[in-house]
Design an enzyme around this catalytic site. Structure first.
Site, short mmCIF file in Angstrom:
data_model
loop_
_atom_site.label_atom_id
_atom_site.label_comp_id
_atom_site.label_asym_id
_atom_site.label_seq_id
_atom_site.Cartn_x
_atom_site.Cartn_y
_atom_site.Cartn_z
N ASP A 35 0.83 -1.21 0.00
CA ASP A 35 0.00 0.00 0.00
C ASP A 35 0.86 1.25 0.00
OD1 ASP A 35 -2.13 1.60 2.49
OD2 ASP A 35 -2.01 1.89 0.32
N SER A 199 -0.81 15.89 -11.90
CA SER A 199 -1.11 15.45 -13.26
C SER A 199 -1.33 16.70 -14.13
CB SER A 199 -2.36 14.57 -13.25
OG SER A 199 -2.86 14.36 -14.56
C1 LIG Z 1 -10.75 5.96 -1.08
S1 LIG Z 1 -9.83 5.60 0.29
C2 LIG Z 1 -10.33 4.06 0.61
C3 LIG Z 1 -9.26 3.03 0.39
N1 LIG Z 1 -9.88 1.73 0.38
C4 LIG Z 1 -10.25 1.15 -0.76
O1 LIG Z 1 -10.06 1.61 -1.86
C5 LIG Z 1 -10.86 -0.24 -0.56
C6 LIG Z 1 -9.71 -1.25 -0.63
C7 LIG Z 1 -10.18 -2.61 -0.26
C8 LIG Z 1 -10.15 -3.60 -1.22
C9 LIG Z 1 -10.57 -4.91 -0.91
C10 LIG Z 1 -11.03 -5.18 0.37
C11 LIG Z 1 -11.06 -4.18 1.35
C12 LIG Z 1 -10.63 -2.89 1.02
N2 LIG Z 1 -11.87 -0.48 -1.59
C13 LIG Z 1 -13.05 0.19 -1.49
O2 LIG Z 1 -13.25 1.01 -0.58
N3 LIG Z 1 -14.01 -0.10 -2.43
C14 LIG Z 1 -15.32 0.55 -2.35
C15 LIG Z 1 -15.63 1.15 -3.68
O3 LIG Z 1 -15.54 0.15 -4.68
C16 LIG Z 1 -14.22 -0.37 -4.80
C17 LIG Z 1 -13.83 -1.07 -3.52
C18 LIG Z 1 -8.25 3.00 1.53
O4 LIG Z 1 -8.61 3.19 2.67
N4 LIG Z 1 -7.01 2.59 1.16
C19 LIG Z 1 -6.01 2.32 2.18
C20 LIG Z 1 -5.48 0.92 2.08
C21 LIG Z 1 -6.56 -0.12 2.21
C22 LIG Z 1 -6.03 -1.49 1.82
C23 LIG Z 1 -7.06 -2.62 1.99
C24 LIG Z 1 -7.56 -2.63 3.40
C25 LIG Z 1 -8.13 -1.28 3.82
C26 LIG Z 1 -7.10 -0.18 3.63
C27 LIG Z 1 -4.87 3.35 2.03
O5 LIG Z 1 -4.35 3.30 0.73
C28 LIG Z 1 -5.38 4.71 2.42
O6 LIG Z 1 -5.92 4.91 3.46
O7 LIG Z 1 -5.20 5.66 1.51
C29 LIG Z 1 -5.59 6.97 1.90
C30 LIG Z 1 -4.60 7.96 1.33
C31 LIG Z 1 -7.00 7.22 1.41
#
Ligand SMILES: CSC[C@H](NC(=O)[C@H](Cc1ccccc1)NC(=O)N1CCOCC1)C(=O)N[C@@H](CC1CCCCC1)[C@@H](O)C(=O)OC(C)C
Length: 330
Positions: A35, A199
């Site tokens: 990540d 960008s």
């Molecule tokens: C828009 S910010 C939300 C982002 N999460 C996501 O993008 C999660 C990732 C995920 C995938 C599979 C299973 C569980 C979670 N996917 C998600 O929220 N989705 C909802 C919308 O449809 C697409 C899938 C996020 O929190 N990213 C984290 C890392 C993430 C890894 C997986 C576990 C949970 C944490 C991180 O990159 C972060 O916090 O970035 C900040 C800068 C926003």
């Protein structure tokens, strides 16, 4: 030194990409989400509340002859999607793609939130953001990248994510067989600790490219592409029947819709995201309504070039004294 590790989407929607990481002696292999949007390496463990573990591989420090408790250290992390985890800190040997950090801080979870418990494909995260984002107390601990960067032939790692198939993360080397044309580099602002860049604009389908500065982060840990309202509205204005749904919390359209390509600029270069990548998935299994891979960033407060964008490119995360991002088509 240099190395490479395969990374695979955890499901058919490319929701996240995991890599095998070896921890301890003898090696305990866990599948971690690399990540670039965070900077904690944390794992499900033998110390995780039993009711919060549901099929994940766990790290058991007591079974590793090289594990050491970092006394007094704790950590607690909260992600953009409100998921959380927290616990204590060990150091141990960690190997990724053949590259070893002999005394890597491994943040061992004592508790995780429900969304982690329900996701058996992810055994933890390996953060590759800047150390300023690390949550360990009383002092931050270095990321895996920070621990190995001095031994790398080149102070970089690269991301080659793919749609519905295995890609790779490389460390210490830029493999020119993985991209076409040339790399275009753009400066990174490391405040507050993301791979944040500007960008140079965007294009929708065959329409003229719009030169405009779009500040965002390259985040391998975020599934979708999140951009400013104006860009997102302009995109879905070209998709008949698209609407911004309160029910589903974002832009949706008929799964049968034809989606235009989305181009984003990096300096004078252009990365083209195929329209098909912007059909993320049906809102519920079997539904004929699909959720968009491009969504509005307003509620997040920052634009995010997540996996929908990254899997259209080959990306160099350059951790040299002047950090920068290199982008190429592939
Ligand atoms: C828009 S910010 C939300 C982002 N999460 C996501 O993008 C999660 C990732 C995920 C995938 C599979 C299973 C569980 C979670 N996917 C998600 O929220 N989705 C909802 C919308 O449809 C697409 C899938 C996020 O929190 N990213 C984290 C890392 C993430 C890894 C997986 C576990 C949970 C944490 C991180 O990159 C972060 O916090 O970035 C900040 C800068 C926003």
């Amino acid at each position: 030194t240099s190395g490479s590790v395969a990374t695979s989407p955890i499901d058919s929607s490319d929701d996240a990409y995991s890599i095998p990481v070896s921890i301890g002696t003898p090696a305990q292999v866990l599948n971690l989400d690399l990540d670039t949007g965070s900077s904690d390496l944390w794992v499900f463990s033998s110390l995780t509340t039993a009711s919060e573990v549901n099929g994940q591989n766990i790290y058991t420090p007591s079974k590793s002859s090289t594990s050491k408790l970092v006394s007094g250290a704790t950590w607690k992390v909260k992600y953009g999607d409100e998921s959380t985890s927290s616990g204590v800190v060990y150091t141990d040997k960690v190997t990724v793609g053949g590259i070893t950090a002999s005394s890597q801080a491994v943040e061992v979870a004592k508790t995780v939130s429900a969304s982690f418990t329900s996701n058996s494909d992810i055994d933890g995260l390996i953060g590759m953001g800047f150390d300023s984002l690390n949550s360990a107390k009383p002092s931050a601990v270095p990321t895996f990248f920070d621990n190995i960067i001095g031994n790398l032939d080149s102070p970089v790692f690269t991301a080659d994510l793919k749609h519905n198939k295995a890609g790779s993360y490389d460390f210490g080397v830029i493999d020119s067989s993985k991209y076409t044309g040339s790399l275009t580099y753009v400066a990174v602002d490391t405040d507050p600790g993301y791979w944040k860049f500007t960008s140079s604009g965007y294009g929708i389908g065959s329409a003229a490219f719009k030169s405009t500065s779009v500040v965002g982060i390259a985040d391998t840990g975020t599934t979708l592409l999140y951009l400013d309202t104006a860009i997102v509205k302009a995109y879905y204005a070209t998709v008949s029947g698209a609407s911004n749904s309160a029910t589903y919390g974002g832009w949706v359209f008929k799964c049968s819709a034809t989606l235009p390509n989305f181009v984003f600029g990096v300096g004078s270069a252009k990365i083209t995201i195929p329209g098909s990548y912007i059909n993320y998935s049906p809102v519920t299994t079997g539904s004929s309504t699909c959720f968009g891979g491009l969504q509005d960033s307003t509620d997040i407060g920052i634009n995010i070039f997540g996996d929908v964008a990254l899997k259209a490119a080959f990306v160099v995360f350059d951790g040299s004294d002047t950090p920068r991002l290199g982008w190429a088509s592939k």
